[in-house]
Design a protein around this motif. Sequence first.
Motif, PDB file in Angstrom:
ATOM      1  N   TRP B  51       0.850  -1.203   0.000  1.00 56.83           N
ATOM      2  CA  TRP B  51       0.000   0.000   0.000  1.00 56.83           C
ATOM      3  C   TRP B  51       0.879   1.244   0.000  1.00 56.83           C
ATOM      4  O   TRP B  51       0.677   2.157  -0.776  1.00 56.83           O
ATOM      5  N   ASP B  54       2.415   2.031  -3.224  1.00 52.99           N
ATOM      6  CA  ASP B  54       1.458   2.336  -4.301  1.00 52.99           C
ATOM      7  C   ASP B  54       1.151   1.152  -5.198  1.00 52.99           C
ATOM      8  O   ASP B  54       0.610   1.315  -6.287  1.00 52.99           O
ATOM      9  N   PHE B  57      -4.130  -0.997  -3.782  1.00 60.12           N
ATOM     10  CA  PHE B  57      -5.198  -0.034  -3.586  1.00 60.12           C
ATOM     11  C   PHE B  57      -5.973  -0.454  -2.339  1.00 60.12           C
ATOM     12  O   PHE B  57      -5.755  -1.533  -1.796  1.00 60.12           O
ATOM     13  N   LEU B  58      -6.938   0.372  -1.963  1.00 60.51           N
ATOM     14  CA  LEU B  58      -7.697   0.068  -0.754  1.00 60.51           C
ATOM     15  C   LEU B  58      -8.382  -1.307  -0.786  1.00 60.51           C
ATOM     16  O   LEU B  58      -8.343  -2.031   0.218  1.00 60.51           O
ATOM     17  N   ILE B  62      -8.069  -3.954   2.183  1.00 56.46           N
ATOM     18  CA  ILE B  62      -9.294  -4.403   2.873  1.00 56.46           C
ATOM     19  C   ILE B  62      -9.375  -5.932   2.850  1.00 56.46           C
ATOM     20  O   ILE B  62      -9.656  -6.569   3.867  1.00 56.46           O
ATOM     21  N   ASP B 101     -17.455   2.508   9.959  1.00 53.98           N
ATOM     22  CA  ASP B 101     -16.348   1.893  10.692  1.00 53.98           C
ATOM     23  C   ASP B 101     -15.379   1.109   9.814  1.00 53.98           C
ATOM     24  O   ASP B 101     -14.631   0.284  10.300  1.00 53.98           O
ATOM     25  N   LEU B 102     -15.399   1.393   8.531  1.00 53.42           N
ATOM     26  CA  LEU B 102     -14.485   0.699   7.619  1.00 53.42           C
ATOM     27  C   LEU B 102     -13.022   0.999   7.984  1.00 53.42           C
ATOM     28  O   LEU B 102     -12.197   0.098   8.106  1.00 53.42           O
ATOM     29  N   VAL B 178     -12.031  10.456   8.269  1.00 53.83           N
ATOM     30  CA  VAL B 178     -11.864  11.306   7.085  1.00 53.83           C
ATOM     31  C   VAL B 178     -11.818  12.814   7.367  1.00 53.83           C
ATOM     32  O   VAL B 178     -10.954  13.507   6.848  1.00 53.83           O
ATOM     33  N   PRO B 179     -12.738  13.366   8.178  1.00 50.51           N
ATOM     34  CA  PRO B 179     -12.691  14.837   8.325  1.00 50.51           C
ATOM     35  C   PRO B 179     -11.648  15.344   9.326  1.00 50.51           C
ATOM     36  O   PRO B 179     -11.484  16.550   9.476  1.00 50.51           O
ATOM     37  N   ILE B 180     -10.950  14.457  10.001  1.00 49.26           N
ATOM     38  CA  ILE B 180     -10.049  14.884  11.080  1.00 49.26           C
ATOM     39  C   ILE B 180      -8.692  15.346  10.521  1.00 49.26           C
ATOM     40  O   ILE B 180      -8.179  14.757   9.577  1.00 49.26           O
ATOM     41  N   THR B 181      -8.152  16.377  11.125  1.00 48.47           N
ATOM     42  CA  THR B 181      -6.832  16.885  10.731  1.00 48.47           C
ATOM     43  C   THR B 181      -5.956  16.987  11.973  1.00 48.47           C
ATOM     44  O   THR B 181      -6.453  16.897  13.109  1.00 48.47           O
ATOM     45  N   TRP B 193      -3.097  12.191  16.107  1.00 50.82           N
ATOM     46  CA  TRP B 193      -4.037  12.006  15.010  1.00 50.82           C
ATOM     47  C   TRP B 193      -3.545  10.850  14.147  1.00 50.82           C
ATOM     48  O   TRP B 193      -2.399  10.887  13.676  1.00 50.82           O
ATOM     49  N   GLN B 195      -3.585   9.350  10.812  1.00 53.66           N
ATOM     50  CA  GLN B 195      -3.999   9.757   9.462  1.00 53.66           C
ATOM     51  C   GLN B 195      -4.545   8.565   8.660  1.00 53.66           C
ATOM     52  O   GLN B 195      -5.477   8.699   7.893  1.00 53.66           O
ATOM     53  N   ASP B 196      -3.928   7.429   8.823  1.00 48.77           N
ATOM     54  CA  ASP B 196      -4.464   6.195   8.250  1.00 48.77           C
ATOM     55  C   ASP B 196      -4.045   5.049   9.171  1.00 48.77           C
ATOM     56  O   ASP B 196      -3.434   5.275  10.227  1.00 48.77           O
TER      57      ASP B 196
END
Lengths: 426, 211
Positions: B51, B54, B57-58, B62, B101-102, B178-181, B193, B195-196
């Motif tokens: 991943w 590159d 992919f997701l 998964i 919750d993915l 997703v919306p968290i920074t 935080w 990020q992934d």
Amino acid sequence: MGLIDIVPDALNGLLYGLGINKNIKLEGLGRTVASFLGKPDYPSSMVVGITEHPMHIAKVPPEVYFSNGRVLSEASYWVYKWYGIDYGICSLDIYNTEAEALGAKTVYGKESMPTLDFKDHLIKKPEDLDKIKTPIEADWGRVRYKIDITKWNGKLWGLPLGMFCAPFSLACALRSYPVLMRDMRKNPEFTHRLFKWIVDDVLVPYVKLLSKETGTKIFLSADLWAAFPNITPEIAYKWLKSYNMRFTRACAKEGIFAFIVGTGFYAEEVKERFNFEMVKKGWDAIVDCMLGAKISIPVIEYGGYYEWPYEKVQEYALKNGIPIFGKLPIARGIHSRAMMDGPPEKIASDMKHAIDIMGREGRFPIIMWSIPTKTPPEHVHASSQAIKTYGKYPIAKDLDKIEFKMPEFEPFEKWIKKQDTDYPWW
Amino acid sequence: MALENLKKLVTEGEPDGAVEEVQKAMNDGVDVLTILNDAMVPGINRAGELWKEDVYFLPDVIMSAEAFKDCMSIIEPKLKTAGGEKIGKVVIGCVEGDMHDLGKGLVVAMLRANGFEVVDLGADVPVSKFVDSIKAENADIVGMGAYMSTTMTLMKDFIETFVKEGLRDKIKVMVGGVPITQKYSEDVGADAWGQDALDTVEKAKKLMGVA
């Protein structure tokens, strides 16, 4: 009623954008159309996406906002007008309405948008597909709410635009993304049956229903489940292209123009993983999966939570343009997280850089994606102000010489009382 | 050879085949810690590397996480008795009103694969459940996920509740979704935080002082 009768602003934008009549005073939707086609007075700004931000600004109780189509539409319209935004595609819950109407379990939060229960999918086993009743009817789930939103949006913005969930995203909603991924690999026969059912039995009749109820012939779908890196290029071509095209062609036979937006978007959130080659593959897939033909489709810069290489975007748009129009339109996105974080000076500075590199030839609309609920209003005002300051055509040679002044604005509660509307609307 | 095949099946996201290999290995008397550490963990970590490079992919990640999860469900009961060193204990969930919750599922799989004990509270978790679980599990880290801009605002309230309950000094708080920074994470008073999924593992290790 013909299309032109109901969208005079769009016609004005068309005439202006094509250079046929430059004496028209552009407003709202007109500036948006002109921005896609050419050089208006300054680039248009649009909000596209699911957003509860207007609810927060207009202080609408969540239980009203999430159930009353008129209130959602009025709040969105007036809040965006307060920001000076030209056009808004104000729909809520694009991804869940159809699934809920078909019987998917939905959770209603106290203050949040209703959402599907992703632990309890409607199609748990392939045989569940045969038990689901279709076609969707107007009084199922929140379909009536959606119909009201479409009608009110048309009335307020001048363009009745229907919204629906795209085939791949609906498949994810009904089956779950991980299980769908497994189906594609392990049970392609069922996966084809699922997609055919979604297109033929669910979405085409659903769009026809919305069209009949609202009078609109133009539809836009959301498909961010089908953005890279959620999908691979192989999935885009093997699974999405044929079913997207099956859907759009079936709609076209009914005299309905349906556009699928989101398939092939590049939505990588992590800067270190940014890959421009994948961006280009995505743009190619957008064109192929939507229409199967190379036409003047805008290049959409999703606007990750970092700056894209604008020079490369510009190069692609110029290289792939068509003779009459020149470059492909570039829709510059402002990422939700960038908008939320600010500060306003950074938002303005990013906009200046984007206009400097990608906006000079025109065909440069700005898209603000979903504005997060509690985004400070000064961030959005700064964004609108920056477009007007730096984007005035013809674009100044040296944008650094132009002074940016942070906009002053009245509080919404004070401003709205001066407008021709009966706020509060509930 | 069987473990090598299991590792490959986890990396390639083949849950059915991977589960078969786990059962075969257990029948052959291979202990569960060896199955976990020599095959399953390297398998999912290889997916993480691909991943990062590159190549994956997701959907690939998964599927790998699904294979890992299915294998874990078989070895987990025996793993508890087998013991094994743990870096720390994480209580994790998506905040109230949020069913997405993915991403959390990936985070849980990667944390488990990297030596953390994880108590997964699921989605739509009220603050009282976080508080009870932190106390009952004596957790080192609490992870909160949010996908929507309406639900993310609860993170601040939840952290304030942790303070009121006298838990804040005893636990590290991680946020993600997703919306968290990074800025938002700092604004609400979190310690990190994620990020992934991979970033979350690295930061969780740092918080535990092992990175």
